[in-house]
Each structure stands twice: as structure tokens, then as C-alpha cells.
Design an enzyme around this catalytic site. Sequence first.
Site, PDB file in Angstrom:
ATOM      1  N   GLU A 253       0.805  -1.206   0.000  1.00  0.00           N
ATOM      2  CA  GLU A 253       0.000   0.000   0.000  1.00  0.00           C
ATOM      3  C   GLU A 253       0.851   1.275   0.000  1.00  0.00           C
ATOM      4  OE1 GLU A 253      -2.686   0.131   3.251  1.00  0.00           O
ATOM      5  OE2 GLU A 253      -3.976   1.613   2.302  1.00  0.00           O
ATOM      6  N   ASP A 254       1.909   1.277   0.796  1.00  0.00           N
ATOM      7  CA  ASP A 254       2.641   2.533   1.037  1.00  0.00           C
ATOM      8  C   ASP A 254       4.006   2.637   0.376  1.00  0.00           C
ATOM      9  OD1 ASP A 254       0.503   3.141   2.620  1.00  0.00           O
ATOM     10  OD2 ASP A 254       1.482   2.635   4.511  1.00  0.00           O
TER      11      ASP A 254
END
Length: 728
Positions: free
Chosen positions: A79-80
Site C-alpha cells: 500500500e505505502d
Amino acid sequence: MNTEYTIDMLIQKILTDDKQYDLSKIITAYEFAAKAHEGQKRSSGQPYIIHPLAVAYILLELGMDTDTICAAMLHDVVEDTPVTLEEVKKRFGQDVAMLVDGVTKLNQVPMFNKEEQQAENVRKMMLAMSQDIRVIIIKLADRLHNMRTLEFRPGVKQRNTAHETMNIYAPIAHRLGMRGIKEELEDLSFHYLDPFAYSEIEHILEIKKSEREAFITRIKETISERFKDQDFTAPPQIEGRVKSIYSIYKKMFVHHKSIEEIYDKYAVRIIVSTVGECYNVLGLVHDMFRPIPNRFKDYISTPKANMYQSLHTTVLGKEGIPFEIQIRTWEMHATAEYGIAAHWKYKQGISRNDSKMEQRLAWIRQVIEAQQTSDDVEEIVRIIKTDLAPEDIVVMTPKGDSVSLPIDSTVIDYAYKIHTQIGHKTVAAKVDGKMVPLDYKLQTGQICEIITSSEPDKGPNRAWLSIAKTNEAKSKIRSWFKKECREENIQTGKAELEREFKHFRIRVPEEELEEFLADDLKRHNCNTLDDFYASIGYGGTMLSKILPRLKDKYVKLYQKEEEPENNAVIKPVRKQSSIILDKIDDCTVKFAQCCNPLPGDEIVGFITRGHGISVHTTGCTNYLAALRRNNEEELARWMDVQWTDKEQTSMQTSIEVIALDRVGLVYDITAILTEARIPILHSSSRNLKNGNALFEATITIAGTEQLKNLFDKLRRVKDVVSVERAKV
Ligand code: MN
């Protein structure tokens, strides 16, 4: 609480653990994640990797397996950071990748406050859970660490996160039986949601801390002294603790108990080797301390819905301080503390025939299934919350099997819980050998027998949708109607919509109707107006939920051209003819709590601002006070109302019976209610200080006439002193 987690702490823990871990895989996952998150910071200013490390540590404490620990370490990389799921899969295998993917998907649902989005989120969570339950366990650990470090987030974010944690994550942890996680999530959320109450309780507990600790120590010593000359497979473990802040809060503020009245704020736990020893210990402690009546609960023979088992009893210590004793085996203890995670902690991996695991998964599947028959997202959130409600009742079948249901469940819920076909064919029910109405609310310990029809085509009744409490029953009833009778559903739905429109004074030209309802059609997954009618017909769409919004929309789009609607309802009606209440569930009419009118009472209506009409008795103090004030503007808002002649209405009321206390009193009173076929929604009894007993019940009654007859009968019961309607 912001511990600075390091990989060394993790390694140390793994090396001292009994469980086998693939240490090098975990270290590789750590290094991979540390590199990917390099340069990123948490809101606290600490390096980002602290967070995945903390999540991994929490899961390690829960005893989760290597893949779960690795996935925790990697849970935010996809996600990051630029890392892809493919890369994770290549490096760490299919399982880890699937877990990371599951957690990532859950995170992609935006933060919110709106119930509607919450439903979406919960739906996704349930789906992810059904694929691999470890996904939600990682998510719970993730949320726990985020809650522990919530102080570094902005204020609005704190409230939203705390709210969501309290409403969704803590109940899920509860349902999965993870006590430690659940209590910490609750206490942390509570701290942000009601900081004043939190610190007040914290303060109260702090004042007498040493006193309390000494008290528990003394109790523990007394008990272990007594155990010395007893024969145990292994020495029992005795622990003492104070309940969580939030659970004390609930008792104080929800059940209105003072801190002195909370019997189980002190709890002593005794853990033994076998079930037999549990009951022996119970005998011993009852011999040592005086048990408080009605406080004994046997959750061994009838476990809670989340599979919790223990014996609970509250006893009086020598100092006259009551405390709770919980008695359980080590296995029950593992289930109580770790819930579903006990599976990994105490066994190697997942064994397929584990019945507890299966039961927990069955619940998740059930919720997902139910969601498929209701199109109303808000309804889904409500339903899930009900299903997650911690309180359950346990009812027995005539064969002695126990069936657990949420509190307030009716005979219909029970029938559907046993079997879908039994549900559909239900015609009547007996509780403890006596016939009861289908909306009878079951209570723990009752034996319930369902009488079914032999007709092969017998199906449910639409009214059951409002009788059923559980999601499961409602969903089964709806799907029967959905399948069996589309034509009929369209008819019913159309009629219902027309009736409600008329009632709300919504007059949309036929050809503009589809356009007018377009948003709602979409919202409820309907392609045509007929689909929408059908959905209303089988109960998938709740009109009561959408009408206020439709009315607003109508007012915006159409109202300007028409006469101002006000004249139609709000007039100084005292000079005018009366309206007739022909439908008690009429949404614009509410019965006032202050005087609780019943059909047959003389009544008067008050036009509230924006909440329809509230109906009072003509003897109500509020009404009389208004007459005395004699303010013209205010008087104009009171109007004459009357009951319809037809006796089809029924209403709730509460009664109070005072009698000399004696054995069998409650039985005699309830027998009269049952004989008169008056449903009891709730009842309780207690001793009054003067030696009399007070029996209170909330009942459903057709009118004052029936109530009067009932009162006559009750007054004739032996030893009854008075019978009255309860004052609210
Ligand atoms: Mn995270």
C-alpha cells in the site's frame, strides 16, 4: 503507551517461545520491510518500521504462525511503498502474499463516519475473513497498535478511529473470543470517546488501589490454603484482577450501578485441569464464602455464543466485599483469552476438523449470506451490530441440545436457527410445555418446542419479518419471499409504497416516478421499478428508512408549486374535528413516554416540531401543565385525537404488582398473563425493603378493557397487595 519495538525484541521472544518459528524467514521479512519503508515516518516522528514490528510482536504474543508474522511485517509495503504483491509472493510465498493482499484490501476502504460506508467496510472485512481468518487477526493487531499510538494523530482522526474501533473492531474481537485484544481496544477507544468518564473511573480505581490489591491477595491466600489438603491433578492456578475500565463504565453508566454495586469489579480466577475439578472447586468456594443468590452462571454446560466457558459465581468475602470467582480448565482459559488465536497458539497450524474453528467460521459465512438478501446497507450495519452484541441467551430443544441466540430473540428466530424448513413451516410453539405466541421472547434456560405444519407448501408470514430479531431468520424469510412470489412481492411493494406516499403526502406523477426514485433504485441494486417494488415486497428495502429522505427530495422538487402543506396537518385543531388513529405504527404518530396511552384512554395529540404528533392521555401532567400555562401559541399545537373503533391495535405497557413475598408468586402471576394470552416482553421481580415483593412486566395489550380484566384477575391472586400501571 508507545514502546519502541525492535527486531531484537522480536528475536528474543521467538527464541524463548515453545513454538517453532522460521526465524530466518521472519528476519528476511523484517529486512525487506525496513528497506521498503526507509525514510518514512509515523505521526509520532518515529521510523515507520516501528509499526509493522509492533504488529508482528502483538501477533507473536498471540502465538500466531510464521506466515502471519511475516505478513504483519509486510502488511503496509504494498500500500505505502513501490513494492508489488508479485514481489512479496516471489520472496515469501503464496500464503504470505495472500495475507498481505487481504490486509491491503481492507485498508483501501476509506475512513468514514457514515454508516453506509461502514457497511461496505464491514462487508469487505467479512469477505476477507471468510477467505482466511488470519487476515482479520492481523488487522486487529494493526488496529491495536494504531490505537496505542493514537495520541499522535489529529483530534478529528482520533474520534473517528476510536468510534470505528468501538463499533466494529472490538465487537469482532469479542466475537472471535479474543478477550485481551477486545478489552484493550475498548479501553483505548473509550479513552478518546469519553475522556472525562474514563479518567473518572481511572481515578476511582486509583484511590483504593493498594487496598484492593491487598484484598485480592488475602482472598487468594485463603483459597490456596483451603486447596492444600485437596486432591488435584495439578496445583490450581489462582489469579486476581480488576475488570477493564470500559466494562466498569458500562455497568455504571448503562446499568446505572454505583461503583460499590458492581459486584464483579474484583475477579478471582481459578484454573484447574479437568471439568470435574471445576465443579469441585465451586463446591469448595461456596463452602468458604457465602454465595450471592442468582449470581451463579454455568457457562460450562451452556457456553456463550463466542464459545466462552467457565463457572461464574459471586460471593461475599469476610470483609463483606462481594467479588466474582471464575472457574475454568486450562483449555477453557486458552479459549477465553485468545479465542480463535488459541488455535495457532496451542496447536500446530489449522486442523480441519476443529469444531470450534468451524463454528466461528460458520458465523462469518452466515453474516455474509445474510448480506446477500438485504440490499439496504444501513440495515446491514445494524444487523451486524446485533449479531455482534455480546449478550446471548441459551435455549434448549426438547432433546436437550442447547441453541444460543442473541438476547430478545423470538420463537421465530429459534425455529430458523434449528433449520430453515422448520422455520418456514412453523405454526406454533411451546415454551416449557405451554403454548406461546410466535413473537414470544425466549429466555435462557427455557425449553422450546416448535410445532410445524405438515402442509408441504407452508411458508413464512410477512409479519414475521418484524417479529424476527436475528439476521439469520430475517434473511431466510426474505429469501423465501424473494424466490416464491415475485408477482406478489411487486403487488405488495407497490401498494406499500403508494400507501406510504399518500401518508407522507408525496404526489409524484406516474411517469416521473422512476426518475424520482432513480437514486434509490441504484442504492438497492434494482434495475427496474418492478425490481424495486419486489424488493419492498419481500422486505429487502425498508421504506421507513428511505421515506424521510424521499419526502425531503419531494419537497425540494415539487412542493413549491403546490399549496403550502402546513394547513393540512397543523391547524389550531382544538377547535377542529379530531383525527383518528387507525394505525398505531404510523410513523408520524408517537405515544408519549410520560403517560404511555393505551387504546381506550382519552387522548390528545401534540404537534411536535418535525417529529410528527405525540399522543398523551388527557390526564397527563404535561398536558395539564400546558392547559394551566394557557399560552395561545402553545395551545394551538394540541389537537384532539381519537382511537379507531376497531380493536385491532395493540400496545405496550408496563405493570407493577406488589405482593407479600412467597414461593411461587412469580409463577402464579405469569400463569395469569399466559392464560390471558398476553405476551410478556420483559419481566423482573425483586424484594422491597418492607418484605413485600415487586413484580414488574412489560406486556402487550389490546386496550384498556383487556387491561382492566387482567388487573381484576391479578388482584385475586393470593397475597397480592396492589396492581398498577407503572409510572415512567
Ligand atoms: Mn498498519
